[in-house]
Enzyme design. Structure first.
Site, PDB file in Angstrom:
ATOM      1  N   ARG A  20       0.834  -1.214   0.000  1.00 33.58           N
ATOM      2  CA  ARG A  20       0.000   0.000   0.000  1.00 33.58           C
ATOM      3  C   ARG A  20       0.869   1.265   0.000  1.00 33.58           C
ATOM      4  O   ARG A  20       0.732   2.127  -0.880  1.00 33.58           O
ATOM      5  CB  ARG A  20      -0.916   0.007   1.240  1.00 33.58           C
ATOM      6  CG  ARG A  20      -2.073  -0.956   1.166  1.00 33.58           C
ATOM      7  CD  ARG A  20      -2.848  -0.959   2.486  1.00 33.58           C
ATOM      8  NE  ARG A  20      -2.048  -1.523   3.551  1.00 33.58           N
ATOM      9  CZ  ARG A  20      -2.291  -2.699   4.146  1.00 33.58           C
ATOM     10  NH1 ARG A  20      -3.344  -3.403   3.814  1.00 33.58           N
ATOM     11  NH2 ARG A  20      -1.499  -3.154   5.104  1.00 33.58           N
ATOM     12  N   ARG A  31      10.435   0.218   9.229  1.00 34.29           N
ATOM     13  CA  ARG A  31      10.817  -0.033  10.614  1.00 34.29           C
ATOM     14  C   ARG A  31      12.337   0.045  10.686  1.00 34.29           C
ATOM     15  O   ARG A  31      13.036  -0.396   9.766  1.00 34.29           O
ATOM     16  CB  ARG A  31      10.358  -1.428  11.074  1.00 34.29           C
ATOM     17  CG  ARG A  31       8.871  -1.524  11.392  1.00 34.29           C
ATOM     18  CD  ARG A  31       8.519  -0.814  12.698  1.00 34.29           C
ATOM     19  NE  ARG A  31       7.129  -0.957  13.061  1.00 34.29           N
ATOM     20  CZ  ARG A  31       6.159  -0.097  12.716  1.00 34.29           C
ATOM     21  NH1 ARG A  31       6.432   0.969  12.006  1.00 34.29           N
ATOM     22  NH2 ARG A  31       4.914  -0.304  13.114  1.00 34.29           N
ATOM     23  N   ASP A  64      12.929   7.998   9.236  1.00 37.48           N
ATOM     24  CA  ASP A  64      11.817   8.267  10.161  1.00 37.48           C
ATOM     25  C   ASP A  64      11.846   7.263  11.309  1.00 37.48           C
ATOM     26  O   ASP A  64      11.221   7.476  12.335  1.00 37.48           O
ATOM     27  CB  ASP A  64      10.496   8.126   9.382  1.00 37.48           C
ATOM     28  CG  ASP A  64       9.274   8.360  10.250  1.00 37.48           C
ATOM     29  OD1 ASP A  64       9.222   9.413  10.916  1.00 37.48           O
ATOM     30  OD2 ASP A  64       8.378   7.495  10.281  1.00 37.48           O
ATOM     31  N   GLU A  84      14.701   2.425  18.724  1.00 35.42           N
ATOM     32  CA  GLU A  84      13.945   3.633  19.110  1.00 35.42           C
ATOM     33  C   GLU A  84      13.703   3.629  20.612  1.00 35.42           C
ATOM     34  O   GLU A  84      13.422   2.563  21.159  1.00 35.42           O
ATOM     35  CB  GLU A  84      12.614   3.665  18.351  1.00 35.42           C
ATOM     36  CG  GLU A  84      12.830   4.160  16.936  1.00 35.42           C
ATOM     37  CD  GLU A  84      11.548   4.249  16.126  1.00 35.42           C
ATOM     38  OE1 GLU A  84      10.497   4.583  16.689  1.00 35.42           O
ATOM     39  OE2 GLU A  84      11.623   3.986  14.922  1.00 35.42           O
ATOM     40  N   HIS A 121       9.831   9.239  13.960  1.00 32.07           N
ATOM     41  CA  HIS A 121       8.733   8.301  13.674  1.00 32.07           C
ATOM     42  C   HIS A 121       7.395   9.050  13.529  1.00 32.07           C
ATOM     43  O   HIS A 121       6.427   8.755  14.249  1.00 32.07           O
ATOM     44  CB  HIS A 121       8.647   7.222  14.770  1.00 32.07           C
ATOM     45  CG  HIS A 121       8.014   5.951  14.300  1.00 32.07           C
ATOM     46  ND1 HIS A 121       8.357   4.717  14.784  1.00 32.07           N
ATOM     47  CD2 HIS A 121       7.026   5.714  13.390  1.00 32.07           C
ATOM     48  CE1 HIS A 121       7.615   3.781  14.201  1.00 32.07           C
ATOM     49  NE2 HIS A 121       6.789   4.367  13.348  1.00 32.07           N
ATOM     50  N   SER A 147       3.152   8.833   9.942  1.00 32.02           N
ATOM     51  CA  SER A 147       1.684   8.800   9.861  1.00 32.02           C
ATOM     52  C   SER A 147       1.038   9.990  10.584  1.00 32.02           C
ATOM     53  O   SER A 147      -0.182  10.015  10.781  1.00 32.02           O
ATOM     54  CB  SER A 147       1.152   7.488  10.469  1.00 32.02           C
ATOM     55  OG  SER A 147       1.413   7.470  11.859  1.00 32.02           O
TER      56      SER A 147
HETATM   57  N1  LIG Z   1       7.069   5.156   9.830  1.00 32.26           N
HETATM   58  C1  LIG Z   1       5.786   5.048  10.076  1.00 32.26           C
HETATM   59  O1  LIG Z   1       5.190   5.819  10.826  1.00 32.26           O
HETATM   60  C2  LIG Z   1       4.998   3.988   9.392  1.00 32.26           C
HETATM   61  C3  LIG Z   1       3.669   4.251   9.037  1.00 32.26           C
HETATM   62  C4  LIG Z   1       2.947   3.243   8.422  1.00 32.26           C
HETATM   63  C5  LIG Z   1       3.550   2.019   8.168  1.00 32.26           C
HETATM   64  N2  LIG Z   1       4.830   1.800   8.522  1.00 32.26           N
HETATM   65  C6  LIG Z   1       5.480   0.509   8.220  1.00 32.26           C
HETATM   66  O2  LIG Z   1       5.282   0.250   6.823  1.00 32.26           O
HETATM   67  C7  LIG Z   1       4.982  -1.119   6.656  1.00 32.26           C
HETATM   68  C8  LIG Z   1       4.232  -1.318   5.363  1.00 32.26           C
HETATM   69  O3  LIG Z   1       2.894  -0.859   5.460  1.00 32.26           O
HETATM   70  P1  LIG Z   1       1.842  -1.120   4.276  1.00 32.26           P
HETATM   71  O4  LIG Z   1       0.526  -0.653   4.735  1.00 32.26           O
HETATM   72  O5  LIG Z   1       2.381  -0.621   2.989  1.00 32.26           O
HETATM   73  O6  LIG Z   1       1.874  -2.717   4.261  1.00 32.26           O
HETATM   74  P2  LIG Z   1       1.642  -3.696   3.043  1.00 32.26           P
HETATM   75  O7  LIG Z   1       1.452  -5.038   3.658  1.00 32.26           O
HETATM   76  O8  LIG Z   1       0.607  -3.165   2.135  1.00 32.26           O
HETATM   77  O9  LIG Z   1       3.042  -3.648   2.268  1.00 32.26           O
HETATM   78  C9  LIG Z   1       4.183  -4.339   2.666  1.00 32.26           C
HETATM   79  C10 LIG Z   1       4.825  -4.925   1.419  1.00 32.26           C
HETATM   80  O10 LIG Z   1       6.096  -5.487   1.774  1.00 32.26           O
HETATM   81  C11 LIG Z   1       6.268  -6.641   0.974  1.00 32.26           C
HETATM   82  N3  LIG Z   1       7.289  -7.502   1.527  1.00 32.26           N
HETATM   83  C12 LIG Z   1       7.194  -8.357   2.581  1.00 32.26           C
HETATM   84  N4  LIG Z   1       8.362  -8.999   2.745  1.00 32.26           N
HETATM   85  C13 LIG Z   1       9.210  -8.527   1.801  1.00 32.26           C
HETATM   86  C14 LIG Z   1      10.560  -8.807   1.462  1.00 32.26           C
HETATM   87  N5  LIG Z   1      11.269  -9.705   2.126  1.00 32.26           N
HETATM   88  N6  LIG Z   1      11.095  -8.132   0.417  1.00 32.26           N
HETATM   89  C15 LIG Z   1      10.376  -7.222  -0.274  1.00 32.26           C
HETATM   90  N7  LIG Z   1       9.093  -6.922  -0.004  1.00 32.26           N
HETATM   91  C16 LIG Z   1       8.532  -7.579   1.019  1.00 32.26           C
HETATM   92  C17 LIG Z   1       4.874  -7.277   0.944  1.00 32.26           C
HETATM   93  O11 LIG Z   1       4.750  -8.223  -0.116  1.00 32.26           O
HETATM   94  C18 LIG Z   1       3.989  -6.056   0.789  1.00 32.26           C
HETATM   95  O12 LIG Z   1       3.711  -5.766  -0.557  1.00 32.26           O
HETATM   96  C19 LIG Z   1       4.202  -1.480   7.937  1.00 32.26           C
HETATM   97  O13 LIG Z   1       4.271  -2.852   8.220  1.00 32.26           O
HETATM   98  C20 LIG Z   1       4.873  -0.644   8.997  1.00 32.26           C
HETATM   99  O14 LIG Z   1       5.901  -1.379   9.635  1.00 32.26           O
HETATM  100  C21 LIG Z   1       5.564   2.756   9.141  1.00 32.26           C
HETATM  101  O1  LIG Z   2       3.007   0.995  11.630  1.00 30.20           O
HETATM  102  C1  LIG Z   2       2.536   2.119  11.782  1.00 30.20           C
HETATM  103  O2  LIG Z   2       1.327   2.355  11.652  1.00 30.20           O
HETATM  104  C2  LIG Z   2       3.438   3.283  12.110  1.00 30.20           C
HETATM  105  O3  LIG Z   2       4.695   2.962  12.429  1.00 30.20           O
HETATM  106  C3  LIG Z   2       2.834   4.330  12.964  1.00 30.20           C
HETATM  107  O4  LIG Z   2       1.866   4.948  12.208  1.00 30.20           O
END
Ligand SMILES: NC(=O)c1ccc[n+]([C@@H]2O[C@H](COP(=O)([O-])OP(=O)(O)OC[C@H]3O[C@@H](n4cnc5c(N)ncnc54)[C@H](O)[C@@H]3O)[C@@H](O)[C@H]2O)c1
Ligand SMILES: O=C(O)[C@H](O)CO
Length: 386
Positions: free
Chosen positions: A175, A273, A297, A302, A320, A323
């Site tokens: 996503r 992460r 970020d 952390e 961080h 979002s």
């Molecule tokens: N920094 C923040 O505040 C923040 C905010 C939102 C999400 N996140 C992180 O972002 C991540 C992704 O969120 P999302 O909603 O896009 O999830 P998502 O599940 O839609 O996307 C994750 C993608 O990673 C891929 N993936 C898994 N293992 C992999 C690998 N070994 N190599 C390559 N690709 C691989 C999956 O196939 C998937 O398409 C979350 O799990 C979260 O840890 C961080």
């Molecule tokens: O995984 C998440 O949603 C973020 O790290 C915080 O929004």
């Protein structure tokens, strides 16, 4: 005995006791719980990261569900405590749930919710902001101005990278990774190379159509490529953004050897992460390659940074906040509360976690379903027909 944590109570006579380990933005999530006969207890203790012991004391002897945070260690100890208190519902206020031991939750029959979708664009926008800030050295230039060092325009002053026509690499095109890719392709006319375990068909179609549009308008078309390995992305891209989940396959995905494969002037962005990057190796790489830049970020330990990172001018670091837009954070609170409420009420799980908008529309009642339960299959929970 430890001093009880400070709490704020809503609807003291509610039938179901729900605990939120933190105060969360907005009021809709509070109203939704209260309207459905929940007594809501919000921990207001001035302590950023609650310990397992703190959360056990919040759970107490009777608790139907908990809304928790990504800083908390939700494992065997907490799920057994919740189960003993009669609770079967937990939701992280986050999409990532690497802080949760889902097997332990399964063992105690506890549903684990997360908050997908509502943070996709907001998080992608921060990754795009870090990409631009790194490319145009905005933080360095800002510090320079504030230090009173600017004494006139110079041809070499803070020369950075032009993004147009360069290649953006995305690792993890789910996503958020896909939303970021679209922003960089559409906004800056960058070519795309991505690596994911699955094909990002919608993203590919978008870039193809946008390329055709540009061509039809007499402009250089953009292109896309699905890389067969992550290394291919690292070698070819000028800007690389990391968006996978954190699990065993992505821990230290970016290490010393892989950093060495990247272009000397590449930009690396991480809004996934912290442990996806070997941060000690990154600090060494930044020292040895002053034109290599990062926008971070998230961090491996952390809230700490590895020694030396804070001194690097070629690193942009933010706490961080990917979002952290008002709409998103209020929406995350709503989804987390509805996951817990839905499970308490015995609602089925929503059928498509990529389509959570119906839960976020403030003008109508949310569907009678749990928006996103990650262990719904393991627990055999029914799926909503809505
Ligand atoms: N920094 C923040 O505040 C923040 C905010 C939102 C999400 N996140 C992180 O972002 C991540 C992704 O969120 P999302 O909603 O896009 O999830 P998502 O599940 O839609 O996307 C994750 C993608 O990673 C891929 N993936 C898994 N293992 C992999 C690998 N070994 N190599 C390559 N690709 C691989 C999956 O196939 C998937 O398409 C979350 O799990 C979260 O840890 C961080
Ligand atoms: O995984 C998440 O949603 C973020 O790290 C915080 O929004």
């Amino acid at each position: 005995m430890a001093k009880p944590l400070q709490i704020e109570v809503y609807n003291p006579n509610g039938k179901y006791r729900v605990v939120s380990t933190k105060s969360m933005p907005g009021t809709r999530w509070i109203n939704l719980l209260v309207e459905q006969d929940c007594r809501l207890e919000i921990c207001t203790q001035k302590k950023t990261i609650l310990s397992v012991e703190d959360i056990i004391s919040l759970i107490g002897n009777k608790c139907d569900g908990v809304i928790g945070q990504l800083t908390e260690d939700w494992g065997e100890t907490l799920f057994s405590a919740l189960s003993r208190a009669g609770g079967k519902a937990f939701s992280n206020m986050a999409v990532g749930y690497n802080n949760v031991d889902v097997n332990a939750a399964n063992k105690y029959g506890v549903a684990v919710g997360n908050t997908p979708g509502v943070l996709t664009e907001t998080t992608a926008e921060l990754a795009a902001s870090l990409s631009l800030s790194a490319a145009r050295r905005i933080v360095e230039a800002d510090n320079f101005m504030r230090a009173g060092l600017y004494d006139g325009w110079l041809p070499h002053l803070f020369v950075g990278n032009l993004l147009k026509g360069q290649t953006v690499g995305v690792i993890g095109a789910g996503r958020i990774g896909s939303a970021y890719a679209r922003m960089m392709v559409e906004g800056f006319k960058m070519n795309l190379i991505y690596y994911d375990l699955y094909q990002a068909t919608r993203l590919e179609k978008f870039v193809t159509a946008y390329g055709q549009f540009l061509k039809a308008n007499g402009e250089q078309p953009v292109t896309w490529k699905r890389a067969s390995s992550m290394e291919e992305v690292l070698r070819e891209a000028d800007v690389i953004s990391l968006h996978p989940i954190l699990d065993k396959t992505t821990y230290h995905l970016i290490n010393k050897e892989r950093l060495a494969m990247m272009k000397k002037e590449a930009i690396l962005v991480n809004c996934s992460r912290g442990p996806v990057i070997h941060e000690v190796a990154l600090v060494e790489h930044l020292k040895a390659n002053p034109m290599f830049r990062v926008g971070l970020d998230v961090f491996e330990d952390e809230p700490y940074m590895k020694p030396g990172l804070a001194d690097m001018k070629n690193a942009i670091v933010v706490p961080h906040i990917a979002s952290a837009s008002k709409w998103t954070r209020e929406g995350m609170a709503t989804l987390a509360a509805l996951n817990v409420l839905g499970k308490i009420k015995g609602y089925p799980v929503w059928s498509d976690t990529n389509r959570v908008e119906p839960f976020l529309d403030e003008k109508s009642r949310p569907p009678a379903a749990c928006p996103s339960i990650v262990n719904s299959k393991s627990l055999g929970l029914p799926v909503s027909k809505l």
